[in-house]
Design a protein around this motif. Sequence first.
Motif, PDB file in Angstrom:
ATOM      1  N   GLY A   1      38.345 -11.387 -15.594  1.00 51.09           N
ATOM      2  CA  GLY A   1      38.907 -12.704 -15.369  1.00 51.09           C
ATOM      3  C   GLY A   1      39.781 -12.910 -14.433  1.00 51.09           C
ATOM      4  O   GLY A   1      40.329 -13.742 -14.345  1.00 51.09           O
TER       5      GLY A   1
ATOM      6  N   ASP B   1      34.962 -19.853 -22.066  1.00 50.16           N
ATOM      7  CA  ASP B   1      34.517 -19.164 -21.175  1.00 50.16           C
ATOM      8  C   ASP B   1      34.315 -17.637 -21.479  1.00 50.16           C
ATOM      9  O   ASP B   1      33.522 -16.814 -22.318  1.00 50.16           O
ATOM     10  CB  ASP B   1      36.010 -18.583 -20.353  1.00 50.16           C
ATOM     11  N   GLU B   2      33.855 -16.968 -20.313  1.00 53.19           N
ATOM     12  CA  GLU B   2      33.241 -15.149 -20.246  1.00 53.19           C
ATOM     13  C   GLU B   2      32.372 -15.244 -21.214  1.00 53.19           C
ATOM     14  O   GLU B   2      32.110 -15.089 -22.422  1.00 53.19           O
ATOM     15  CB  GLU B   2      34.318 -13.783 -20.793  1.00 53.19           C
TER      16      GLU B   2
ATOM     17  N   THR C   1      36.879 -19.952 -14.229  1.00 60.03           N
ATOM     18  CA  THR C   1      36.931 -20.601 -15.225  1.00 60.03           C
ATOM     19  C   THR C   1      38.156 -21.584 -14.519  1.00 60.03           C
ATOM     20  O   THR C   1      38.185 -22.244 -16.036  1.00 60.03           O
ATOM     21  CB  THR C   1      38.486 -19.280 -15.590  1.00 60.03           C
TER      22      THR C   1
HETATM   23 MG    MG Z   1      36.724 -16.416 -15.432  1.00 60.82          MG
END
Ligand code: MG
Length: 672
Positions: A552, A216-217, A32
């Motif tokens: 996260g 992200d993810e 991230t």
């Molecule tokens: Mg992350």
Amino acid sequence: MDLSKLNKEQKIAVEHKKGPLLVLSGAGTGKTRVLTSRFVYIVKNLDVNFNKIIAVTFTNKAANEIKERVNFELQSNVDSPWIGTFHSIFAKFLRKHSGLVNLKSNFTILDIEDQKKLLKQVLEYYKINKDVNESIYHNEIQNLKDNKISSNENKKIAKLSSLENLDDIYSYYQQRLIEINAVDFGDILLHSYQILKNNLEIQKSYQNFIKHILIDEFQDTNVIQYDLIKLILNTDRNLFCVGDDDQSIYAWRGANIENIINFPKVFNSPVVRLTKNYRSNSSILEAAALIIKNNKNRLGKELISFNENIPEQKINLNSFYSQEEESLWISDNISKKLKESNSIGILVRLTAQMRSIEDKLIKYALPYEIIGGPRFFDRKEIKDILAYLKLSNSFEDDLSFERIINLPKRGIGNQSLQLIIDNAREEKISFFESLESLSLKNKIPGSLILKTKPFIEIIKKTSDLINKTTLEDLGIFIIEESGYLKMLENEKNKLKQVENESRIDNLKELVNALSEFESLDDFLEHVGLVNENQKKTHSNSVKLMTLHAAKGLEFDHVYLPGWEEGIFPSSRALEQNSSKSLEEERRLAYVGITRAKFDLNLSYATSRYTYGMNNYSLPSRFLNEISKVDKNTTNTINEYSLSNLNKKNTLDNVQLSPGKKRMLEFLKKHNK
Ligand code: MG
Ligand code: ATP
């Protein structure tokens, strides 16, 4: 820009020139952070206007971080509609082009309750069998939308579901949504997809405008999300994805792990792997690795702890006699840490586990917040049974009466209800008394008298039992005799069954809650106070959430309770007995463990009090996977069993609050 806070591999990813790139690495390796830096790098070094970059994040927190970083670097105050979750980004897109799908730009986004209300009206119109609940259709329609299937694609609908008249109902529901100028969550993505797909000019203009896409993810994107991105992506294919196949935990919502596994092949893209972990100490990473290595379907990667500022300490494994003891210990332990740290998370596998933890946190007066879900006593099934208890306790409780008179369904419609209410107003009595009096005097149709008779009986019987039996028996009596449990158990729809299993777990937990009180008045007062207490949260509160909601995030102190067979892995995964579902549970364990920076507390209870019975439970197989190898060699685990210690000594040393005293008395009573 300042790249000094990045390691070599991270820099390679951030400074990537053009074309697709996948950053594939384990938890806490800075994915991230890399995504955030990449965004800034594109703006500052590749000279691309910030509003020509899409950045899809999993949480609003990550989106804000990107915005703050960009503002800091550019010394300005900019905002972009293209930074956020899939839903927030495409809701804005849809407002711009709403006319193309017959919506006005000020359309409302319905919440789930309103979506279901609308569907209910549609079902009534189609005279669908009354026993079929609107939630079933709701689930199925969302599922169709996630798979890009619109209401006119009858063949595809029939292939995916055998639900009666689903195509007609889906069509009419869509028509109603348009008529009231509204969308549901699935529509946000499906309308956007159709706009882009059916209007080549618009598609082209976005492809020209958007220069970079960052996700992200990535392991948890589903069909429609992935395809939406592909529609906007231009021939430069500047698609930057970060993710971790070991953290794919949303297969049950249509996420496809193959997306990340096949990405390098499909896009012919380089892959950057990060191995240095900056979040957790080595004991935590070792435990995570020992668990996840038992999964077969994975790409495989290693993590090395790299942050010297993170204290080294063993992870704690605690066993307790009961869930109450476990929750008590967690609250007691947190109360000692909260002064120094405001970074504490409790992550549970099942929402039903939250109730006992919430109760103990309240007893210790610890501020807490539940992330991403309703509080225990706000859940629908709990409020329904509470309404039975309240009405039995006081026949004047008209709100409770209205809530449950036709729940489970007894064929009492609005007209009948209106009869009862009108009579109550006339005679100045409560709704319940009105129903009783109308029945006695035969002033309502015979069929209605018959339908309402069991309802009157159960309320009167419960009322009579209130001081004659224990509260837990009272709870069990209502849950069973009202037909509520049967209603949940008799669910035929597969998707709904899963939801109902969790509702049944919650009801059993309600019985546990009842067992801790002497009188119904005390209990109902407690429920009122729990809800009051919740309103006063502050920023340094303990965060309580499910493992799914924790993706996260990171905390100094993490508590993972309930590591028992049947809870984690869940009984559902065990029943399915497939490696697929067990591997998803194991990934969830991996996500949970890797949220911790240095203080990780795993625990299990050797017995769980469920629905008036003491059930013995086995420690989770995941614990075996950690401790089997570990105990003698790497010395990662501190094992500690409160049950084997003298409880009096351990707990009397700390000052006892009145709440704690009550708790100890309670434990003494139950742990003979
Ligand atoms: Mg992350
Ligand atoms: P997850 O898979 O759980 O989402 P992640 O790979 O996204 O994790 P981050 O959340 O970006 O990892 O980073 C984990 C922690 O490590 C954060 O606190 C971050 O600030 C820190 N971190 C990342 N890279 C570095 C670095 N090069 N030096 C120091 N700290 C770093």
